[in-house]
Design a protein around this motif. Structure first.
Motif, PDB file in Angstrom:
ATOM      1  N   ARG A 197      11.661 -12.089 -32.866  1.00 52.83           N
ATOM      2  CA  ARG A 197      11.645 -13.318 -33.665  1.00 52.83           C
ATOM      3  C   ARG A 197      12.413 -14.455 -33.011  1.00 52.83           C
ATOM      4  O   ARG A 197      12.088 -15.625 -33.197  1.00 52.83           O
ATOM      5  N   ARG A 198      13.432 -14.173 -32.236  1.00 54.22           N
ATOM      6  CA  ARG A 198      14.262 -15.228 -31.639  1.00 54.22           C
ATOM      7  C   ARG A 198      13.472 -16.090 -30.655  1.00 54.22           C
ATOM      8  O   ARG A 198      13.777 -17.272 -30.493  1.00 54.22           O
ATOM      9  N   ILE A 199      12.477 -15.535 -30.002  1.00 56.87           N
ATOM     10  CA  ILE A 199      11.692 -16.303 -29.030  1.00 56.87           C
ATOM     11  C   ILE A 199      10.880 -17.395 -29.715  1.00 56.87           C
ATOM     12  O   ILE A 199      10.992 -18.568 -29.344  1.00 56.87           O
TER      13      ILE A 199
ATOM     14  N   GLU B 132      11.451 -18.651 -32.608  1.00 53.17           N
ATOM     15  CA  GLU B 132      12.412 -19.561 -33.219  1.00 53.17           C
ATOM     16  C   GLU B 132      12.928 -20.565 -32.201  1.00 53.17           C
ATOM     17  O   GLU B 132      13.101 -21.754 -32.515  1.00 53.17           O
ATOM     18  N   ALA B 133      13.147 -20.116 -30.975  1.00 54.91           N
ATOM     19  CA  ALA B 133      13.580 -21.032 -29.921  1.00 54.91           C
ATOM     20  C   ALA B 133      12.448 -21.992 -29.548  1.00 54.91           C
ATOM     21  O   ALA B 133      12.706 -23.143 -29.205  1.00 54.91           O
TER      22      ALA B 133
ATOM     23  N   ARG C 111      12.300 -25.098 -31.715  1.00 51.95           N
ATOM     24  CA  ARG C 111      13.387 -26.074 -31.591  1.00 51.95           C
ATOM     25  C   ARG C 111      12.909 -27.381 -30.948  1.00 51.95           C
ATOM     26  O   ARG C 111      13.598 -28.373 -30.989  1.00 51.95           O
TER      27      ARG C 111
END
Length: 92
Positions: A81-83, A85-86, A89
């Motif tokens: 999920r962090r990818i 989310e980045a 940005r």
């Protein structure tokens, strides 16, 4: 069984020439953009808009991926999920 204490990793220190190189490349890009706009403004504007929409579409793709993961309650989505989310940005 005792729990081990995790150490906080040290901050990564890059050599000072990295910062100089990055600012130099930014300067080359700005000078190139100015020269491109001065010589053929229509081509410069077309390239800029195409690059903007390509980058913006990648950010929207990340947002869509997150929305689908949340809507379906996907368990595997948590691991990556962090990818996306980045990627989102980039959207102001």
């Amino acid at each position: 069984m005792a729990h081990e204490q995790l150490e906080i990793p040290a901050r990564i220190e890059l050599p000072s020439w990295h910062k100089t190189l990055c600012f130099g490349l930014i300067g080359v890009g700005v000078v190139g953009a100015i020269l491109g706009a001065a010589t053929d403004f229509i081509a410069f504007q077309t390239g800029y808009i195409a690059g903007f929409w390509f980058t913006f579409s990648l950010a929207l793709l990340g947002a869509f991926f997150l929305a689908v993961g949340y809507a379906t309650s996907a368990g595997w989505n948590v691991t990556i999920r962090r990818i996306p989310e980045a990627m989102t940005r980039w959207i102001p």
